[in-house]
Design a protein around this motif. Structure first.
Motif, short mmCIF file in Angstrom:
data_model
loop_
_atom_site.label_atom_id
_atom_site.label_comp_id
_atom_site.label_asym_id
_atom_site.label_seq_id
_atom_site.Cartn_x
_atom_site.Cartn_y
_atom_site.Cartn_z
N LEU A 166 82.82 14.42 45.79
CA LEU A 166 81.67 15.22 45.38
C LEU A 166 80.50 14.31 45.04
O LEU A 166 80.53 13.59 44.04
CB LEU A 166 82.03 16.08 44.17
N ASN A 167 79.46 14.35 45.86
CA ASN A 167 78.24 13.57 45.57
C ASN A 167 77.41 14.32 44.54
O ASN A 167 76.41 14.96 44.85
CB ASN A 167 77.44 13.36 46.86
N ASP A 168 77.86 14.23 43.29
CA ASP A 168 77.25 15.05 42.23
C ASP A 168 76.40 14.22 41.26
O ASP A 168 76.16 14.64 40.13
CB ASP A 168 78.33 15.79 41.45
N ALA A 169 75.93 13.06 41.72
CA ALA A 169 75.16 12.20 40.81
C ALA A 169 73.80 11.81 41.36
O ALA A 169 73.07 11.05 40.73
CB ALA A 169 75.96 10.93 40.50
N TRP A 251 89.77 16.35 43.93
CA TRP A 251 88.33 16.56 44.05
C TRP A 251 87.68 15.49 43.16
O TRP A 251 87.71 15.59 41.95
CB TRP A 251 87.94 17.97 43.59
N PHE A 252 87.14 14.47 43.79
CA PHE A 252 86.68 13.28 43.05
C PHE A 252 85.18 13.35 42.82
O PHE A 252 84.39 13.50 43.75
CB PHE A 252 87.03 12.02 43.82
N SER A 253 84.78 13.20 41.57
CA SER A 253 83.37 13.28 41.19
C SER A 253 82.72 11.90 41.20
O SER A 253 83.18 10.97 40.52
CB SER A 253 83.26 13.89 39.79
N GLU A 254 81.64 11.77 41.97
CA GLU A 254 80.86 10.52 41.95
C GLU A 254 80.33 10.23 40.55
O GLU A 254 80.28 9.08 40.11
CB GLU A 254 79.70 10.60 42.93
N LYS A 255 79.96 11.28 39.84
CA LYS A 255 79.39 11.13 38.50
C LYS A 255 80.34 10.40 37.56
O LYS A 255 79.91 9.63 36.70
CB LYS A 255 79.03 12.50 37.94
N THR A 256 81.65 10.62 37.74
CA THR A 256 82.62 9.96 36.86
C THR A 256 82.61 8.44 37.04
O THR A 256 82.93 7.70 36.11
CB THR A 256 84.03 10.50 37.09
N LEU A 257 82.25 7.99 38.24
CA LEU A 257 82.17 6.54 38.46
C LEU A 257 81.09 5.92 37.57
O LEU A 257 81.26 4.82 37.04
CB LEU A 257 81.86 6.25 39.93
N HIS A 258 79.98 6.63 37.43
CA HIS A 258 78.87 6.12 36.60
C HIS A 258 79.18 6.31 35.12
O HIS A 258 78.97 5.39 34.31
CB HIS A 258 77.58 6.85 36.97
N ASP A 259 79.69 7.48 34.76
CA ASP A 259 79.93 7.77 33.35
C ASP A 259 81.02 6.89 32.74
O ASP A 259 80.99 6.57 31.55
CB ASP A 259 80.32 9.24 33.17
N SER A 260 82.00 6.50 33.56
CA SER A 260 83.14 5.72 33.05
C SER A 260 82.90 4.21 33.06
O SER A 260 83.72 3.44 32.56
CB SER A 260 84.38 6.03 33.89
N GLY A 261 81.77 3.79 33.65
CA GLY A 261 81.51 2.36 33.77
C GLY A 261 82.20 1.73 34.96
O GLY A 261 82.20 0.50 35.11
#
Length: 551
Positions: A166-169, A251-261
């Motif tokens: 999911l390109n959600d960022a 369902w993998f969130s792109e946003k989690t990559l940024h939020d988690s560091g």
């Protein structure tokens, strides 16, 4: 005798020749057995003698002679000829060939499955359309192909995780939110926003689900439309995928990559590998070392993280979660991603030729009455997955999209794919299945069941032999489809089986007519019909297509 059993028999012949001192070679782990195109060359052929000749220090025909002598002694083998430089052409007796029908029926849903990819852990990412609108027709193709490929890989022993990214960022989510906000407030969409009835529908659903949202200040409103609108759009995508028979494990969130560091950690890991460098105030990855056309920016000079940095973090996430091979299935406009994604794997210390695979799908067109269909009422200027399903149905869509190689453009003709004619490939294959189910129903009405006293030698006509030979190919076709990541091989195979079954059905009477007696041949042909039904059902299931008993 199945092709797999014959392969083992040839392997045993090599082992026996080695033990007897006739050959000094390593016994191959697998021997390839194929159906010759010319049936005058026997039922099966193998080039194993040519493969072993150099190591054995003998001419290929001499190696073939040693193996042929042993193969001729095997029960069920009626003849072994040596052709050309050393090919072994093997003919089975009719009983050995006919016995395949019983083996298939007994194996049932397991027939065709193999362990060619046993324990290989594959992350299979496909569709991954931006969650800013319905799945368009290009994504529909990957929904059919990707889900079918996952089934094929699992049938070959692989451990597969299917994934939607999911390109959600990105900035597109902001434009999506602004478009929803505008629709909810009765304003025109922003100049660079999204339009279509789906925007209006989601805006209405959001306003109904979040009372008072329109009373909030504009900036707070926008944040709600961003968060809640995204949830509604993702739920809509998930609904359409479910109705299409395509399911994702993750369902993998792109946003989690940024939020988690995870993005920052990925950059440091790549720096430790020696491929990250600083230049002009920005942080770069030296992808040109591995075939990319230019080095890629990870962090811009203003501190903004790039999409490419998220791509790098995402790849490392897949590897950290246990993926040995990460397969990316991308749209036709993503050719430029191939080298850069492979370069990420190489920069991470992986084998870019093994640990990552990138497949690019080509465009899909739809025709109705000879004219190209371009518009969707609901989504505006794109054709959506719901449009495709409404026009031709799930079965026709899945089968037709999966039956073509992904590197070719597809044209879906609505008139053909909704017709009950032999021009419609999914109808042609499904009709063969219903014919066999009809035979079973008629047999039951006559009180006839397959006798366990099966006489396989009675399946001796050219049409029965041709059908049996095709049925025996299923495990090999399935293994090839998995190895090359090409499920279209299964569809083409099913059409060959259907063609040979229709020929058999037309030429060979299965059930007695009138007062004719039930004979051993009746029972033998019932076994063959049931074996064919089993193979077609197994193949259609791998493509996510239904197996109707009546049409």
């Amino acid at each position: 005798m199945t092709p797999a059993e014959l392969s083992q028999a040839v392997q045993a012949a090599v082992s026996a020749a080695v033990e007897a001192g006739e050959l000094t070679v390593a016994v191959p782990e697998h021997v390839t057995i194929e159906r010759p195109k010319n049936r005058d060359h026997g039922d099966y052929a193998t080039n194993v003698a040519l493969q072993l000749a150099k190591a054995a220090g003998k001419p290929p025909r001499a190696v073939a002679e040693s193996l042929a002598a042993r193969l001729r002694e095997i029960a069920g083998v009626s003849k072994v000829d040596i052709a050309g430089p050393g090919f072994l052409n093997i003919t089975l007796d009719t009983a050995a060939q006919g016995e395949l029908a019983r083996a298939i029926v007994k194996a049932g849903q397991a027939y065709g499955r193999n362990e060619e990819l046993k324990d290989l852990r594959i992350n299979l990412e496909f569709v991954s359309a931006n969650p800013t609108g319905p799945i368009h027709i290009g994504g529909v193709r990957w929904a059919a192909v990707g889900d079918s490929l996952a089934r094929v890989l699992r049938a070959s022993g692989a451990e597969v995780t299917t994934e939607y990214y999911l390109n959600d960022a990105g900035v597109q989510i902001g434009k999506f939110a602004a478009s929803l906000q505008a629709a909810a407030n009765g304003r025109p969409a922003p100049a660079d926003g999204y339009v279509g009835e789906y925007i209006v529908d989601i805006a209405k659903a959001l306003v109904a689900g979040v009372p008072g949202v329109l009373d909030l200040p504009e900036d707070e409103q926008l944040q709600v439309f961003r968060t809640e609108g995204l949830k509604l759009m993702v739920a809509e995508i998930q609904r359409s995928m479910d109705e299409f028979g395509t399911h994702f494990d993750v369902w993998f969130s792109e946003k989690t990559l940024h939020d988690s560091g995870a993005v920052e950690k990925a950059i440091e890991r790549l720096r430790e590998q020696g491929h990250v460098f600083d230049q002009d105030g920005a942080i770069w990855l030296r992808t040109t070392d591995f075939g990319d056309d230019k080095d890629r920016v990870l962090i811009k000079a203003d501190g903004e993280t790039t999409y490419f940095a998220a791509d790098a973090a995402y790849y490392l996430s897949k590897r950290d979660r246990g993926s040995e091979v990460s397969v990316y299935m991308l749209g036709a406009d993503h050719h430029g991603y191939v080298n850069r994604l492979k370069a990420i794997a190489a920069c991470a210390g992986d084998d870019m030729d093994r640990n990552i695979e990138v497949k690019i799908g080509q465009f899909v067109k739809m025709l109705r009455d000879g004219e190209e269909v371009r518009l969707s009422k609901r989504a505006g200027n794109i054709i959506t997955i719901d449009d495709v399903v409404d026009w031709i149905g799930v079965d026709a869509a899945r089968y037709t999209l999966a039956r073509s190689s992904t590197d070719s453009t597809i044209t879906l003709d609505i008139n053909v794919l909704t017709s009950q004619t032999n021009e419609n490939p999914v109808f042609y294959v499904q009709y063969a299945h219903t014919r066999m189910c009809g035979v079973q129903r008629k047999a039951a009405e006559l009180g006839i069941t397959k006798s366990e006293d099966f006489k396989p030698e009675l399946l001796s006509t050219e049409w029965e032999s041709a059908l049996l030979g095709e049925l025996g190919e299923f495990p090999r076709v399935l293994a090839k489809a998995g190895e090359h990541r090409e499920p279209h091989h299964v569809a083409h195979y099913l059409e060959r089986v259907a063609r040979k079954y229709h020929q058999f059905y037309d030429k060979c009477q299965i059930l007695p007519k009138g007062d004719e007696p039930v004979t051993d041949l009746t029972h033998a042909r019932l076994w063959l019909a049931d074996a064919t039904r089993t193979v077609i059902a197994n193949g259609l299931t791998l493509l996510g297509v239904s197996t109707p008993e009546r049409m």
